[in-house]
Structures are given as C-alpha cells and as structure tokens.
Design an enzyme around this catalytic site. Sequence first.
Site, PDB file in Angstrom:
ATOM      1  CG  HIS A  79      33.505  38.379  32.719  1.00  0.00           C
ATOM      2  ND1 HIS A  79      34.770  38.920  32.494  1.00  0.00           N
ATOM      3  CD2 HIS A  79      33.718  37.081  33.030  1.00  0.00           C
ATOM      4  CE1 HIS A  79      35.687  37.990  32.666  1.00  0.00           C
ATOM      5  NE2 HIS A  79      35.079  36.860  32.989  1.00  0.00           N
ATOM      6  CG  ASP A  81      35.658  42.462  33.866  1.00  0.00           C
ATOM      7  OD1 ASP A  81      34.776  41.609  33.613  1.00  0.00           O
ATOM      8  OD2 ASP A  81      36.293  42.476  34.932  1.00  0.00           O
ATOM      9  CG  ASP A 142      38.755  35.024  32.215  1.00  0.00           C
ATOM     10  OD1 ASP A 142      37.516  35.127  32.233  1.00  0.00           O
ATOM     11  OD2 ASP A 142      39.443  34.982  33.257  1.00  0.00           O
ATOM     12  CD  GLU A 176      34.395  36.857  36.573  1.00  0.00           C
ATOM     13  OE1 GLU A 176      34.356  35.739  37.115  1.00  0.00           O
ATOM     14  OE2 GLU A 176      35.448  37.318  36.071  1.00  0.00           O
ATOM     15  CD  GLU A 177      38.734  38.337  34.991  1.00  0.00           C
ATOM     16  OE1 GLU A 177      39.120  37.869  36.083  1.00  0.00           O
ATOM     17  OE2 GLU A 177      38.677  37.659  33.957  1.00  0.00           O
ATOM     18  CG  ASP A 199      34.015  33.297  33.036  1.00  0.00           C
ATOM     19  OD1 ASP A 199      35.003  33.502  32.299  1.00  0.00           O
ATOM     20  OD2 ASP A 199      33.882  33.823  34.153  1.00  0.00           O
ATOM     21  CG  HIS A 381      43.644  36.348  35.022  1.00  0.00           C
ATOM     22  ND1 HIS A 381      43.259  36.370  36.350  1.00  0.00           N
ATOM     23  CD2 HIS A 381      42.496  36.276  34.306  1.00  0.00           C
ATOM     24  CE1 HIS A 381      41.939  36.314  36.423  1.00  0.00           C
ATOM     25  NE2 HIS A 381      41.456  36.260  35.186  1.00  0.00           N
TER      26      HIS A 381
END
Length: 407
Positions: A79, A81, A142, A176-177, A199, A381
């Site tokens: 992903h 994002d 990520d 995805e997040e 991932d 994150h």
Amino acid sequence: MKENIKSRFLKYVSIDTQSDDSSDTFPSTSKQLVMLKMLHDELISLGLENVSMDENGYVMGTLPANNGKSGPAIGFVAHVDTSPDMPGNDIKPRVVENYDGGDILLNEELKLVLSPNDFPEMKQYIGQTLIVTDGTTLLGADDKAGVTEIMSALEYLTSHPEIKHGPVKVGFTPDEEIGRGVDHFDVQKFGADWAYTMDGGEIGELEFENFNAAYAKISIQGRNIHPGYAKGKMQNSLLMAMEFNALLPVFDRPEFTQDYEGFFHLMKMEGSVEKAAIQYIIRDHDRKLFEGRKETMKQCVDFMNVRYGEGCFTLEMKDQYFNMREKVEPEYHIVETARLAMVELGIKPKIKPIRGGTDGSRLSYMGLLCPNIFAGGHNFHGKFEFVPLESMEKATQVILKIVEMNG
C-alpha cells in the site's frame, strides 16, 4: 542493488500520501493518486504487461512467465498510503551509515533521540545503514519499504532475463492505514493464484494469522441539570462513560497484552454532561473469544441501560476483518514457500501472529490467499520510525527467491 533500493525508497517517502479516515471519498486523499500514477508509469517503463490504474487508484501489472511453461501466478501487494497518526508531508529522512549501536540524535532543537535504551532492537543492526526521521514526521516505511522492495525486485527481474520464472502479478493499493485498502480491489482482474503483502515489520517476519477485529461506538444520553440543583436529577454522561469503561476487564487492554492475547481498546471519548460517545476497537485471534468479547460489550450496554434507564446507552458495533489463518492454513504450502525462501537466503524466519490486520487478511476472505512478509521497518506510525537498508535488500531478495522457486 542496495544503492538502487536506497534511492528509490528516498524518492517514494518524499511524496505525501497520507490517508484520511474522516474522508468519505475513495481514495480518501487525492494525493495518493500522485504516487500511484508514478508507479503505474514505472511498471510500463519496466515492460510489464496489462498495466492499469482504475478509477479507485488501484495499480496492477503482470510480469509474464519466461520459463516456457504454465504455472501458478504469484502476486505481491503493498500500500502507498501513510498513517494519519503522524504528519506524512515534508519528510526529511536521514541516512545513518555504519550504525555504531548508540543513540541517534533525530532533532537537536527538540532534543529528540532514537535510543537503544528505549528500542533495544536497534542493536541488531550495528554496522548497517539505518534510515530515520528528523523527529517531526513519520518515515513512511509502512509501507513504502514494501513498495520499494516490489519495484526493485521487478527491475532486477526485467534486467536479468536469465532468471526463469512463472507469471508475477503486482498490485499497489491506497487507504490501507484507515482500513479501506481493498474495499474495491478486483481479485479476479488481479489474476494471482495467491499473493504476499510486503507489509510486515523486522527482518524475518512471516505472518499468516491476524486479529479478528470489530469496532464499537457507544452513544450516551445524559441529563444536564444546573449543578446547584442537580441532586437526584443529573445524569452526567461523561461519568457514565467512565463507569461503562470500568466494567471492562482492566488487563484486557493493549498495554497489558501480547502474542495471542486479545483486548478492548478505548480509542476516543468525547462529549459533555448532556451527551457523550466512546469508541473502541475489539481484537482477538481466537474467533470464539472474539465473539465472546463482542457479547461482553453488549452485556455492559444492557447493564448500564438497566442502571440509568432504557435508551441511555446505544451500541453501534460492526466487524472489520477476520483472522486469515482460517483461510490460509489449508493451503499452508504458500507460507512454507516464503519460509524456505528466507532459509535459503540465510534469514531466520519469525512466524508469528500479526497483532493487527493487513490488506492480506481481507484479501484472503475475498478469495486471494495472502500471507504477510517483512518489509523491514520498526516503530511504524511515529517519529521514531526507522528502517535498516539491509533489511529492505533482504526483503527484495526474498521476493526474487520466491519468484525463482516458482520457475
């Protein structure tokens, strides 16, 4: 290969692709489309076939087989994002060559240090190259590390046709997040027999099981009375919310759980004396225990309605995703293929449950079995996020080895 991986990763993280969980569009932010279009064009330049980018932003492409025989088509998915939890724009990564095992000063002005005292796993990477943040944003490993690894593997395969392989499918997704990553993913169009999301976290991680997940929102109707005349009349919805939370098991919270242990996680509380709302996520690997947790939530709501009056507490609860183990385990050979690829490369496989979810968990229930392979990063994150360059290189090699094993 390592230098190409580094330059590609630094290029990708420079693009702001943060998703937005408050948006009702898909993708949730148009800026994700900028990177998706870039990947679409890069796939074409590498010579892949059937390259497409649909109206939802999904990018897909096929590297045709060159082994002269038919065989399973293996997919790789990542992903683009980044999480809304931390700023994802104006990222200024720092490359730390030959890491010495000590503290890394991320930001002198903020006195912010990435230290092995707080993150002892850093010691695994002494002598390696770490890519870190400047302490004001996340890094974006990520999952731009995963995107980088897939694209780097494709570039290597197209420039080394002597490596015989079956058909390889690639896919890049938005959002995805925020849990919407495969809402409109066309599994049939993708055309893989099975796939892997790139991932995961640290080097060696291989995951084929994840949480069962649900979301719960409890709306609370209180009764606001002038505090000077409130005796026997006021019902303070904020205090009622606190009382509700106290009914849930104290040690079934994220900060007290690990491995296969599930939890109730209070994510948000807002309101006033008159009205309040509290939001939870509910997680458990075991489906029976998961259903039991949802039942506990309902019972707590019922109890509070008996205590304060029917309708004071209203529950909205919905399932988010389920444990892909139920789908993947009967076809365990796809996990074993990834494990053997790691072993052949001298990587110690760390087969463990995901304490979360991935696009792969939902894809597995949509008909595309999709275990998760490490992308190499740590502390996702947040401002302490980092990724060892050597881990990204190894992840790229795992992709190549899986493809080669299918040749």
